[in-house]
Design an enzyme around this catalytic site. Structure first.
Site: not given
Length: 632
Positions: A257, A390, A525
């Site tokens: 992150e 992902d 996304e």
């Protein structure tokens, strides 16, 4: 005359009154028969009249009814604005004033009512109370109409009122760009007012949330402000970074992150501005993240104390998720290129080499976890393109492009993975044959797809545009439609975090949402993929889909005091249930990709530049795919 008067006097008072009354009525009816006179009295013009060639009478402001849930049209403010010249980079940072300064402070909010729908008027004006905060459905604004739009409004009515394209779908690029800027300004207003310098805004309680104490939202938003030309907002954010941002603190941060949101945000802003302040801050943070790679296997720990220079795995496991350890490469490789220090690139390249050779894959698909001690996959047999895996697939392609398409292992792994996806994970729904990407658990298929998987259409399109097989683009088009339906089939027009799909033809709906999966986190996304798909195909439906998403954000997530909130239930338009949190990526990615989607300037972060300028300058918080030459 005298005889007439005598006869009049001979009449009784009642007879005379009756005659006068009848004469008065005749006079009134005579006057009303002349429209020109009544128009002067009332100030109205004659109503449109249907004719043999015009079809039914059409009120100019009428809007054709959208199929599915009604989406409010963003209202136009009565405030005059200076035209925004959409050139490469932020023009207002070079000449003229700040775009946002032309707004004139708080904008007058207008109500939008569809003609002939009195009940809808009350609904549009309704204010929903969410835990003490008032959230209004009709707050957003648009700029005044351009000359072209005024000309279009004056053109004859279409042959059929049903053929009228709704303004919500057909609004011009300039209107849509300004609507996105307005959304950013509103989000920034909340952050500046209640969470300045902190990680995240809590817009309902008008407070803030702290994760790392590094101003995540502020740094994640830098590139968005630059691209949108928001000079004033960018300047105040830069001032905070220069005077307040320090990484010398006893604080644990998540490696992944901190890399994609902070390191990526700083690097991308450096590329856009050339300001070495951002590069120096990036170097400082990058060096403080390096202890994460001091593991027996060279697979990095998940957490780093940036003040003490120590790192460790989570308290409950020695595993790291595969997505986290394979989705920091773009930023670290770019940091090496800019600083001429190969160490950053070496440590992340070593991770990719290890994963390339590991056993436990299935036709290119990889498990979700990897152990930092042994360097081996754990929890084998479970494969997904959703959470925890992902961005591994996304970054394979983007690293290959970033490296000048010379690293064959990355390309091999990517191509094998896409073939594995098509073989094991791609299915179609029963009702409408929507193509989706499910999950595999020990050879058992699960028709479940995270919203995170909607990165795939954009990635497939990017690969096809860079010479990879054409059927990748075919799959991109199909999955993009499914991601759109994940929004469209919801009552709020917003996608759930996770969707399940009906495989039987007799099932009523393609998309099924379980109670625990109904939340929406303002994720980017889908709109990122819409941006890629529009740029490569020029199909305006992708813009229209993005416009619908923006309007749903405006209607169901906007908080009147400033900011936008995640919601708990996309299936309940009456009470979506705010979560009181605005993720940094809403400003850092979601609004940025919407802005780029609506921009007609294809040179604004062009996808076709062979100088590899795109993603560190497109600057998603992921610092995406292709960095530009170093700025001197």
């Amino acid at each position: 005359m005298l005889s007439s008067y005598r006869k009049w006097k001979q009449l009784s008072r009642l007879q005379r009154s009756l005659i006068l009354f009848l004469l008065a009525l005749l006079l009134i009816f005579g006057l009303l028969s002349y429209p020109s006179i009544t128009e002067q009295w009332t100030g109205k013009s004659p109503a449109p009249v249907a004719g043999p060639h015009l079809g039914p009478a059409v009120v100019p402001d009428a809007v054709a009814e959208l199929k599915g849930p009604i989406i409010p049209i963003l209202a136009k403010p009565p405030i005059k604005k200076k035209p925004f010249l959409n050139k490469r980079g932020p023009p207002s940072l070079q000449k003229g004033g700040n775009v946002s300064s032309t707004v004139g402070g708080e904008k007058q909010e207008q109500e939008v009512v569809q003609d002939g729908e009195g009940e809808e008027k009350d609904k549009e004006k309704k204010i929903i109370s969410w835990r003490g905060a008032m959230i209004e459905a009709d707050q957003a604004t648009e700029p005044p109409p351009s000359a072209n739009e005024q000309e279009a409004a004056a053109s004859p009515a279409p042959a059929n009122a049903a053929d009228t394209v709704p303004l919500a779908v057909s609004a011009g690029a300039v209107d849509r760009l300004e609507a996105v800027r307005d959304a950013f300004r509103h989000a920034w207003k909340g952050y500046k007012g209640y969470a300045w310098g902190h990680d995240e805004l809590k817009p309902i309680s008008k407070s803030f949330g702290e994760w790392f104490g590094l101003g995540l939202t502020l740094i994640d938003s830098l590139d968005t402000m630059w691209i949108m030309g928001l000079k004033e907002e960018f300047a105040e954010a830069k001032d905070w970074i220069e005077k307040e941002l320090t990484f010398n603190k006893n604080m644990d941060v998540n490696l992944f992150e901190a890399t994609i949101r902070v390191l990526g945000g700083l690097l991308s802003t450096y590329h856009l501005t050339g300001d070495h302040l951002f590069l120096e801050k990036a170097k400082d943070l990058g060096s403080r993240l390096m202890p994460a790679f001091r593991t027996p296997s060279k697979i990095p720990f998940s957490d780093v104390n940036i003040g003490k220079g120590t790192a460790h795995p989570p308290r409950w496991t020695s595993d790291s998720t595969l997505a986290e350890v394979t989705s920091i490469q773009l930023e670290f490789r770019e940091l090496s290129r800019l600083t001429q220090d190969p160490l950053y690139q070496d440590v992340v390249n070593e991770v990719m080499k290890l994963v390339h050779k590991l056993p436990g894959k299935q036709d290119g698909l990889v498990p979700m976890f990897i152990n930092t001690n042994s360097g081996q996959f754990t929890h084998r047999g479970v494969f997904t393109l959703g959470a925890r895996a992902d961005s591994y697939y996304e970054y394979l392609l983007k690293q290959w492009i970033q490296g000048g398409k010379t690293e064959d292992d990355l390309l091999e792994d990517y191509l094998q993975a896409i073939e594995g996806v098509k073989k094991h994970l791609v299915r179609q729904t029963g009702p409408n044959r929507l193509t989706f990407v499910g999950e595999l658990s020990h050879n058992r298929f699960n028709p479940k797809m995270d919203h995170l998987v909607c990165f795939l259409p954009g990635t497939l399109a990017l690969g096809a545009h860079n010479g990879l097989p054409g059927d990748h683009m075919d799959l991109a088009v199909q999955v993009m439609e499914t991601c759109h339906q994940m929004y469209k089939q919801m009552e709020t027009g917003l996608s759930p975090e996770i969707a399940h799909f009906s495989l039987q033809a007799g099932d009523g709906r393609d998309v099924v949402v379980k109670p625990a999966d109904r939340h929406n986190l303002l994720r980017p996304e889908t709109v990122e993929s819409l941006f890629y798909m529009y740029r490569y195909t020029k199909d305006t439906k992708y813009r229209d889909w993005g416009w619908e998403i923006l309007q749903s954000f405006e209607k169901y997530t906007k908080v009147s005091g400033g900011g936008y909130t995640s919601i708990n239930n996309v299936c309940d338009p009456v009470n979506p249930g705010p979560r009181d949190k605005m993720e940094s990526f809403f400003l850092g990615e979601t609004l940025k990709y919407l802005y780029l989607l609506f921009s007609d300037d294809l040179e604004l972060l062009s996808l076709d530049k062979t100088s590899l300028t795109f993603d560190v300058a497109l600057v998603s918080s992921h610092c995406d795919e292709v960095p530009p030459p170093a700025l001197k």
